[in-house]
Scaffold this motif. Sequence first.
Motif, PDB file in Angstrom:
ATOM      1  N   PRO A  31       0.896  -1.156  -0.122  1.00 49.50           N
ATOM      2  CA  PRO A  31      -0.034   0.003   0.037  1.00 49.50           C
ATOM      3  C   PRO A  31       0.891   1.374  -0.044  1.00 49.50           C
ATOM      4  O   PRO A  31       1.931   1.455   0.875  1.00 49.50           O
ATOM      5  CB  PRO A  31      -1.008  -0.217   1.344  1.00 49.50           C
ATOM      6  N   ALA A  32       0.459   2.119  -0.917  1.00 45.91           N
ATOM      7  CA  ALA A  32       1.435   3.534  -0.881  1.00 45.91           C
ATOM      8  C   ALA A  32       0.896   4.348   0.006  1.00 45.91           C
ATOM      9  O   ALA A  32       1.712   5.349   0.529  1.00 45.91           O
ATOM     10  CB  ALA A  32       1.197   3.957  -2.236  1.00 45.91           C
ATOM     11  N   ALA A  33      -0.147   4.371   0.709  1.00 50.63           N
ATOM     12  CA  ALA A  33      -0.481   5.412   1.439  1.00 50.63           C
ATOM     13  C   ALA A  33      -1.967   4.430   2.348  1.00 50.63           C
ATOM     14  O   ALA A  33      -2.673   3.726   1.723  1.00 50.63           O
ATOM     15  CB  ALA A  33      -1.225   6.417   1.077  1.00 50.63           C
ATOM     16  N   PRO A  34      -2.360   4.928   3.599  1.00 53.09           N
ATOM     17  CA  PRO A  34      -3.556   4.439   4.011  1.00 53.09           C
ATOM     18  C   PRO A  34      -4.875   4.857   3.134  1.00 53.09           C
ATOM     19  O   PRO A  34      -4.855   5.794   2.344  1.00 53.09           O
ATOM     20  CB  PRO A  34      -3.687   5.492   5.320  1.00 53.09           C
ATOM     21  N   ALA A  35      -5.745   3.727   3.149  1.00 60.33           N
ATOM     22  CA  ALA A  35      -6.923   4.107   2.361  1.00 60.33           C
ATOM     23  C   ALA A  35      -7.534   5.164   2.599  1.00 60.33           C
ATOM     24  O   ALA A  35      -7.854   5.745   3.877  1.00 60.33           O
ATOM     25  CB  ALA A  35      -7.848   2.666   2.707  1.00 60.33           C
ATOM     26  N   ALA A  36      -7.979   6.054   1.581  1.00 62.06           N
ATOM     27  CA  ALA A  36      -8.662   7.320   1.790  1.00 62.06           C
ATOM     28  C   ALA A  36     -10.098   7.259   1.175  1.00 62.06           C
ATOM     29  O   ALA A  36     -10.285   6.001   0.481  1.00 62.06           O
ATOM     30  CB  ALA A  36      -7.929   8.292   1.035  1.00 62.06           C
ATOM     31  N   ALA A  37     -10.837   8.111   1.469  1.00 59.89           N
ATOM     32  CA  ALA A  37     -12.202   8.146   0.939  1.00 59.89           C
ATOM     33  C   ALA A  37     -12.265   7.954  -0.344  1.00 59.89           C
ATOM     34  O   ALA A  37     -11.550   8.904  -1.010  1.00 59.89           O
ATOM     35  CB  ALA A  37     -12.885   9.233   1.631  1.00 59.89           C
ATOM     36  N   PRO A  38     -12.977   7.509  -0.965  1.00 61.77           N
ATOM     37  CA  PRO A  38     -13.013   7.353  -2.605  1.00 61.77           C
ATOM     38  C   PRO A  38     -13.437   8.890  -3.264  1.00 61.77           C
ATOM     39  O   PRO A  38     -14.286   9.450  -2.339  1.00 61.77           O
ATOM     40  CB  PRO A  38     -14.007   6.455  -3.086  1.00 61.77           C
ATOM     41  N   SER A  39     -12.999   9.445  -4.354  1.00 55.92           N
ATOM     42  CA  SER A  39     -13.248  10.626  -4.732  1.00 55.92           C
ATOM     43  C   SER A  39     -13.756  10.595  -6.099  1.00 55.92           C
ATOM     44  O   SER A  39     -13.583   9.333  -6.721  1.00 55.92           O
ATOM     45  CB  SER A  39     -12.069  11.442  -4.724  1.00 55.92           C
ATOM     46  N   ALA A  40     -14.380  11.581  -6.738  1.00 62.04           N
ATOM     47  CA  ALA A  40     -14.985  11.463  -7.991  1.00 62.04           C
ATOM     48  C   ALA A  40     -13.790  11.455  -8.865  1.00 62.04           C
ATOM     49  O   ALA A  40     -14.046  10.881 -10.194  1.00 62.04           O
ATOM     50  CB  ALA A  40     -15.811  12.505  -8.349  1.00 62.04           C
ATOM     51  N   ALA A  41     -12.755  12.230  -8.883  1.00 63.34           N
ATOM     52  CA  ALA A  41     -11.564  12.198  -9.783  1.00 63.34           C
ATOM     53  C   ALA A  41     -10.561  11.602  -9.330  1.00 63.34           C
ATOM     54  O   ALA A  41     -10.066  11.544  -8.203  1.00 63.34           O
ATOM     55  CB  ALA A  41     -11.578  13.706 -10.186  1.00 63.34           C
ATOM     56  N   PRO A  42      -9.458  11.120 -10.058  1.00 67.75           N
ATOM     57  CA  PRO A  42      -8.351  10.642  -9.926  1.00 67.75           C
ATOM     58  C   PRO A  42      -7.394  11.509  -9.368  1.00 67.75           C
ATOM     59  O   PRO A  42      -7.485  12.739  -9.462  1.00 67.75           O
ATOM     60  CB  PRO A  42      -7.558   9.921 -11.108  1.00 67.75           C
ATOM     61  N   SER A  43      -6.339  11.016  -8.441  1.00 68.78           N
ATOM     62  CA  SER A  43      -5.462  12.113  -8.030  1.00 68.78           C
ATOM     63  C   SER A  43      -4.670  12.681  -9.207  1.00 68.78           C
ATOM     64  O   SER A  43      -4.337  12.231 -10.231  1.00 68.78           O
ATOM     65  CB  SER A  43      -4.215  11.281  -7.146  1.00 68.78           C
ATOM     66  N   SER A  44      -4.202  13.895  -9.146  1.00 72.39           N
ATOM     67  CA  SER A  44      -3.476  14.855 -10.122  1.00 72.39           C
ATOM     68  C   SER A  44      -1.936  14.315 -10.250  1.00 72.39           C
ATOM     69  O   SER A  44      -1.481  14.747 -11.274  1.00 72.39           O
ATOM     70  CB  SER A  44      -3.500  16.307  -9.779  1.00 72.39           C
ATOM     71  N   THR A  45      -1.703  13.572  -9.326  1.00 72.90           N
ATOM     72  CA  THR A  45      -0.203  13.063  -9.362  1.00 72.90           C
ATOM     73  C   THR A  45       0.067  12.250 -10.193  1.00 72.90           C
ATOM     74  O   THR A  45       1.094  12.091 -11.058  1.00 72.90           O
ATOM     75  CB  THR A  45       0.463  12.816  -8.079  1.00 72.90           C
ATOM     76  N   GLY A  46      -0.985  11.134 -10.634  1.00 71.31           N
ATOM     77  CA  GLY A  46      -0.572  10.164 -11.564  1.00 71.31           C
ATOM     78  C   GLY A  46       0.396   9.054 -11.057  1.00 71.31           C
ATOM     79  O   GLY A  46       0.913   8.944 -10.131  1.00 71.31           O
ATOM     80  N   TRP A  47       0.465   8.071 -11.952  1.00 74.33           N
ATOM     81  CA  TRP A  47       1.458   7.161 -11.892  1.00 74.33           C
ATOM     82  C   TRP A  47       2.846   7.400 -12.080  1.00 74.33           C
ATOM     83  O   TRP A  47       3.081   8.233 -12.735  1.00 74.33           O
ATOM     84  CB  TRP A  47       0.753   5.930 -12.415  1.00 74.33           C
ATOM     85  N   SER A  48       3.827   6.669 -11.236  1.00 69.45           N
ATOM     86  CA  SER A  48       5.092   6.824 -11.518  1.00 69.45           C
ATOM     87  C   SER A  48       6.043   5.632 -11.611  1.00 69.45           C
ATOM     88  O   SER A  48       5.539   4.674 -11.113  1.00 69.45           O
ATOM     89  CB  SER A  48       5.653   7.917 -10.341  1.00 69.45           C
ATOM     90  N   VAL A  49       7.215   5.918 -11.868  1.00 70.51           N
ATOM     91  CA  VAL A  49       8.064   4.830 -11.868  1.00 70.51           C
ATOM     92  C   VAL A  49       9.637   5.271 -11.211  1.00 70.51           C
ATOM     93  O   VAL A  49       9.899   6.280 -11.412  1.00 70.51           O
ATOM     94  CB  VAL A  49       8.392   4.039 -13.273  1.00 70.51           C
ATOM     95  N   ALA A  50      10.139   4.264 -10.512  1.00 74.56           N
ATOM     96  CA  ALA A  50      11.463   4.547  -9.860  1.00 74.56           C
ATOM     97  C   ALA A  50      12.340   3.327  -9.544  1.00 74.56           C
ATOM     98  O   ALA A  50      11.715   2.078  -9.546  1.00 74.56           O
ATOM     99  CB  ALA A  50      11.234   5.255  -8.843  1.00 74.56           C
ATOM    100  N   PRO A  51      13.640   3.335  -9.414  1.00 72.62           N
ATOM    101  CA  PRO A  51      14.278   2.021  -8.934  1.00 72.62           C
ATOM    102  C   PRO A  51      13.613   1.856  -7.672  1.00 72.62           C
ATOM    103  O   PRO A  51      13.577   2.553  -6.899  1.00 72.62           O
ATOM    104  CB  PRO A  51      15.685   2.418  -8.984  1.00 72.62           C
ATOM    105  N   ALA A  52      13.553   0.541  -7.462  1.00 74.63           N
ATOM    106  CA  ALA A  52      12.979  -0.074  -6.188  1.00 74.63           C
ATOM    107  C   ALA A  52      14.004   0.102  -4.996  1.00 74.63           C
ATOM    108  O   ALA A  52      15.071  -0.272  -5.231  1.00 74.63           O
ATOM    109  CB  ALA A  52      12.375  -1.509  -6.316  1.00 74.63           C
TER     110      ALA A  52
END
Length: 354
Positions: A31-52
């Motif tokens: 989990p990237a963060a604790p579960a939050a209340a669902p929202s109508a629109a997706p987060s503005s940060t979007g998905w990302s990639v990085a070395p693990a």
Amino acid sequence: MPFRTRAVVTGASLATAAVLLCPAAAVARTPAAPAAAPSAAPSSTGWSVAPAPGSGARPGAQDRPFFYLEGAPGTVMTDRLSLSNPTDRPVTVRLHGRALGSSGGGDLAVRGPDRGPGPGSWIAPATERVEVPARTRASVPFTVTVPREALPGDHPAALVATSGGRDRTVRIHLRVAGPALSALSVENVSVTRRGSTAVIGYTLVNRGNTVLTPRLAVRADGRLGTELHRAARTLPVELLPGRRLARTEIWRDPPAWDAVEVRLDVTAGGGARATGAATYTAVPWTATAGAALALTAGCGWVVRRRRRRTQPGSGTRGSEGGSGDVAAEAGGRARELASTGAGAASGPGSGVRS
């Protein structure tokens, strides 16, 4: 200090990677963060990639910004890519390797996917398609297999994640073990006037087997002294082995009247050093125009003079024509004066007796 990985992947390691990504276990998720209340629109940060990072931790700003892998020809190396999806919707990501090309903008440009022997084809993700659920992070292993015939030196590549027509790239600094050679040259140096400025053009060529970040110093010396002196500075360029890159320098306020030699001194890591030069002669346009007008006027005078000498009935011939004209004119003037004097002597009141 870049994170380095030198590991030979055995059959057991590959089997472990396959187990982590099988349908029963799905993709390793945290989990990237604790579960939050669902929202109508997706987060503005979007998905990302990085070395693990190690131990399954969450990637952070202090982690390595790229992969660094080094091994001898024939070596198989492994590492892990972290895919983060903080949005409220699942994301399907496709993974593949690519080679990198030289860039003049301070980074290596991403080329097309390698389908031949290039370093992009050495990269093999454990799975080419990953579905990352909402607010979840996935860790995907990948391998880099160095061919036995690979040449020593740097072979930059990238691991590319694609979703929704958008690419996210993580660079892989891949070095094949062996003798490293840093060498470069400066070619095609030229200086061209452009309005009130001059443009210095040149081409950098990487003749070694390591990636170079060049430093450039510029100097112009003329008969009237030093016209330009720029201390060495790092160029926003990464030059791959065997690549050429054309660049320009703007010379503001160049001399209006002087003959100068422009010298370029380029250095890079590993002791690489090269020099290139070109000559430049500056002449004011007013002086050039004045000389052209004077030459035109002189030519016109010569043409008119020759035409006068060759006119019929001029009584001149060749180079003697000029002296004949002068003699004839002098004789006529003398006769006129003589006749005037004779008339005056015979007139009344002259005081002359017969």
